[in-house]
Every structure is written in structure tokens, then in C-alpha cells.
Write a protein that holds these residues in place. Structure first.
Motif, PDB file in Angstrom:
ATOM      1  N   LEU A  69      46.989  37.672  32.699  1.00 28.86           N
ATOM      2  CA  LEU A  69      45.613  37.946  33.129  1.00 28.86           C
ATOM      3  C   LEU A  69      45.399  39.413  33.476  1.00 28.86           C
ATOM      4  N   ALA A  70      46.463  40.203  33.435  1.00 33.86           N
ATOM      5  CA  ALA A  70      46.413  41.640  33.768  1.00 33.86           C
ATOM      6  C   ALA A  70      45.981  41.874  35.205  1.00 33.86           C
ATOM      7  N   VAL A  71      46.520  41.062  36.115  1.00 34.56           N
ATOM      8  CA  VAL A  71      46.275  41.228  37.544  1.00 34.56           C
ATOM      9  C   VAL A  71      47.622  41.154  38.273  1.00 34.56           C
ATOM     10  N   SER A  72      47.596  41.428  39.557  1.00 32.04           N
ATOM     11  CA  SER A  72      48.822  41.324  40.353  1.00 32.04           C
ATOM     12  C   SER A  72      49.002  39.891  40.858  1.00 32.04           C
ATOM     13  N   ILE A  73      50.203  39.584  41.296  1.00 34.86           N
ATOM     14  CA  ILE A  73      50.461  38.272  41.892  1.00 34.86           C
ATOM     15  C   ILE A  73      49.623  38.126  43.162  1.00 34.86           C
ATOM     16  N   SER A  74      49.481  39.212  43.915  1.00 37.33           N
ATOM     17  CA  SER A  74      48.647  39.194  45.125  1.00 37.33           C
ATOM     18  C   SER A  74      47.199  38.894  44.770  1.00 37.33           C
ATOM     19  N   GLY A  75      46.739  39.443  43.645  1.00 31.67           N
ATOM     20  CA  GLY A  75      45.373  39.182  43.193  1.00 31.67           C
ATOM     21  C   GLY A  75      45.155  37.715  42.885  1.00 31.67           C
ATOM     22  N   LEU A  76      46.166  37.083  42.291  1.00 28.78           N
ATOM     23  CA  LEU A  76      46.071  35.640  42.029  1.00 28.78           C
ATOM     24  C   LEU A  76      45.958  34.877  43.343  1.00 28.78           C
ATOM     25  N   ALA A  77      46.780  35.266  44.313  1.00 25.74           N
ATOM     26  CA  ALA A  77      46.769  34.587  45.609  1.00 25.74           C
ATOM     27  C   ALA A  77      45.423  34.776  46.308  1.00 25.74           C
ATOM     28  N   GLY A  80      43.056  32.395  45.165  1.00 22.63           N
ATOM     29  CA  GLY A  80      43.384  30.995  45.428  1.00 22.63           C
ATOM     30  C   GLY A  80      44.270  30.342  44.386  1.00 22.63           C
ATOM     31  N   TYR A  81      44.824  31.129  43.470  1.00 25.28           N
ATOM     32  CA  TYR A  81      45.699  30.578  42.433  1.00 25.28           C
ATOM     33  C   TYR A  81      47.152  30.748  42.864  1.00 25.28           C
ATOM     34  N   THR A  82      47.709  29.687  43.429  1.00 25.68           N
ATOM     35  CA  THR A  82      49.092  29.733  43.901  1.00 25.68           C
ATOM     36  C   THR A  82      50.000  28.806  43.108  1.00 25.68           C
ATOM     37  N   GLU A  83      49.427  27.993  42.278  1.00 21.34           N
ATOM     38  CA  GLU A  83      50.192  27.047  41.464  1.00 21.34           C
ATOM     39  C   GLU A  83      50.330  27.570  40.037  1.00 21.34           C
ATOM     40  N   PRO A  84      51.344  27.076  39.305  1.00 20.32           N
ATOM     41  CA  PRO A  84      51.510  27.480  37.905  1.00 20.32           C
ATOM     42  C   PRO A  84      50.301  27.047  37.075  1.00 20.32           C
ATOM     43  N   LEU A  85      50.039  27.819  36.021  1.00 19.01           N
ATOM     44  CA  LEU A  85      48.948  27.493  35.106  1.00 19.01           C
ATOM     45  C   LEU A  85      49.491  27.351  33.691  1.00 19.01           C
ATOM     46  N   THR A  86      48.819  26.527  32.900  1.00 20.14           N
ATOM     47  CA  THR A  86      49.189  26.384  31.495  1.00 20.14           C
ATOM     48  C   THR A  86      48.530  27.500  30.694  1.00 20.14           C
ATOM     49  N   THR A  87      48.962  27.654  29.469  1.00 23.46           N
ATOM     50  CA  THR A  87      48.360  28.650  28.582  1.00 23.46           C
ATOM     51  C   THR A  87      46.877  28.355  28.389  1.00 23.46           C
ATOM     52  N   ALA A  88      46.516  27.099  28.243  1.00 23.07           N
ATOM     53  CA  ALA A  88      45.108  26.725  28.058  1.00 23.07           C
ATOM     54  C   ALA A  88      44.275  27.112  29.282  1.00 23.07           C
ATOM     55  N   GLU A  89      44.811  26.893  30.474  1.00 21.39           N
ATOM     56  CA  GLU A  89      44.090  27.257  31.697  1.00 21.39           C
ATOM     57  C   GLU A  89      43.919  28.783  31.798  1.00 21.39           C
ATOM     58  N   ILE A  90      44.952  29.518  31.394  1.00 19.96           N
ATOM     59  CA  ILE A  90      44.875  30.981  31.402  1.00 19.96           C
ATOM     60  C   ILE A  90      43.800  31.441  30.419  1.00 19.96           C
ATOM     61  N   ASP A  92      41.223  29.739  29.398  1.00 14.56           N
ATOM     62  CA  ASP A  92      39.916  29.363  29.947  1.00 14.56           C
ATOM     63  C   ASP A  92      39.444  30.400  30.965  1.00 14.56           C
ATOM     64  N   LEU A  93      40.358  30.858  31.816  1.00 16.56           N
ATOM     65  CA  LEU A  93      40.007  31.885  32.804  1.00 16.56           C
ATOM     66  C   LEU A  93      39.599  33.184  32.119  1.00 16.56           C
ATOM     67  N   ARG A  94      40.334  33.551  31.083  1.00 18.74           N
ATOM     68  CA  ARG A  94      39.988  34.768  30.329  1.00 18.74           C
ATOM     69  C   ARG A  94      38.590  34.647  29.730  1.00 18.74           C
ATOM     70  N   ALA A  95      38.301  33.508  29.127  1.00 22.53           N
ATOM     71  CA  ALA A  95      37.002  33.301  28.492  1.00 22.53           C
ATOM     72  C   ALA A  95      35.886  33.281  29.531  1.00 22.53           C
ATOM     73  N   GLU A  96      36.139  32.639  30.655  1.00 20.55           N
ATOM     74  CA  GLU A  96      35.156  32.545  31.736  1.00 20.55           C
ATOM     75  C   GLU A  96      34.936  33.918  32.387  1.00 20.55           C
ATOM     76  N   ASN A  97      36.019  34.688  32.517  1.00 18.35           N
ATOM     77  CA  ASN A  97      36.002  36.033  33.106  1.00 18.35           C
ATOM     78  C   ASN A  97      35.212  36.083  34.419  1.00 18.35           C
ATOM     79  N   PRO A  98      35.657  35.308  35.420  1.00 20.65           N
ATOM     80  CA  PRO A  98      34.930  35.281  36.692  1.00 20.65           C
ATOM     81  C   PRO A  98      34.963  36.646  37.393  1.00 20.65           C
ATOM     82  N   GLU A  99      34.098  36.788  38.363  1.00 20.22           N
ATOM     83  CA  GLU A  99      33.969  38.060  39.082  1.00 20.22           C
ATOM     84  C   GLU A  99      35.289  38.478  39.729  1.00 20.22           C
TER      85      GLU A  99
END
Length: 130
Positions: A69-77, A80-90, A92-99
Motif C-alpha cells: 500500500l506504500a504506507v508505514s506499519i504505523s500508518g496501517l495501525a 485500524g488495520y492490525t490484522e493480516p489482509l489478503t491480496t484481494a483486500e489490498i 480493494d483498498l487501492r481501488a477505493e483509495n480512502p482519505e
């Protein structure tokens, strides 16, 4: 007489980290035993199907998710993303591109630019000394 050299071993968690996979998603036999450096090398050079599937589809550990996702682990935390994600979920996040993702990418880019600036300044200082 010297005893035969024994191969160094590592815990499954260490091997999973080196392979870039989520330990809990690996086969039971991988999770239960020690892994030698030779076995790790064999997994890296000729990955079995289960390892290829994990690398392609996940679930992925946080360092891999952050990198994809080109972010830091701290940025994920922070998001609120502390659990593993699948490639499909990643994807989806890229496509959604939330704020939050846009903001964290900007922060990560600033951190990397600053690290590069410091590196160049150190190199220039070292060059000036010689």
C-alpha cells in the motif's frame, strides 16, 4: 576429533518473517518444527505451491501489506488495520483509495524524501572530508 558441524536452526516465526508470509497461514508442519538455514534457502529458491499461494493471495503480514500500500506499519495501525489482509483486500483498498490511505502515502513519501536528503547530506559531508 571435532564433532560434525550442525546446521543453524530458527523458529518458524523467524522463518515466516524471512519468507514474508503470515505464520498462522502456513501448513502445520512448518509451524511445528525448527527450520534449518538450508531448508529456508530451499524454500526461497524453489518455493512449494503453498508458499507461492501465500505470497500471491495472502493473508499477508503487516510489513507486506504496508509495502504493497506504500504506507508505514504505523500508518496501517493508525487506520485500524492490525490484522493480516489478503491480496484481494489490498487491491480493494487501492481501488477505493480512502482519505487515510492518501494521507499515509503522503506521510510515507515525506519520510522517504527526508531520509534521502539526510543520506545525501552525509555523503557530501564525507566527501568534503576527503
Amino acid at each position: 576429533m571435532t564433532s560434525p558441524k550442525t546446521s543453524q536452526t530458527m523458529k518458524p516465526a523467524t522463518a515466516a518473517k524471512k519468507l514474508g508470509v503470515y505464520l498462522e497461514a502456513t501448513p502445520a508442519e512448518f509451524q511445528e518444527g525448527l527450520i534449518t538455514r538450508d531448508e529456508l534457502h530451499a524454500l526461497q529458491t524453489d518455493p512449494p505451491q503453498w508458499l507461492q499461494d501465500l505470497r500471491n493471495n495472502g493473508p499477508h503480514p503487516r510489513p507486506v501489506v504496508a509495502a504493497r500500500l506504500a504506507v508505514s506499519i504505523s500508518g496501517l495501525a493508525r487506520a485500524g488495520y492490525t490484522e493480516p489482509l489478503t491480496t484481494a483486500e489490498i487491491e480493494d483498498l487501492r481501488a477505493e483509495n480512502p482519505e487515510w490511505l492518501q494521507r499515509e502515502r503522503e506521510i510515507q513519501a515525506d519520510v522517504q524524501a527526508e531520509a534521502e536528503r539526510v543520506k545525501e547530506a552525509k555523503a557530501a559531508k564525507a566527501k568534503a572530508r576527503h
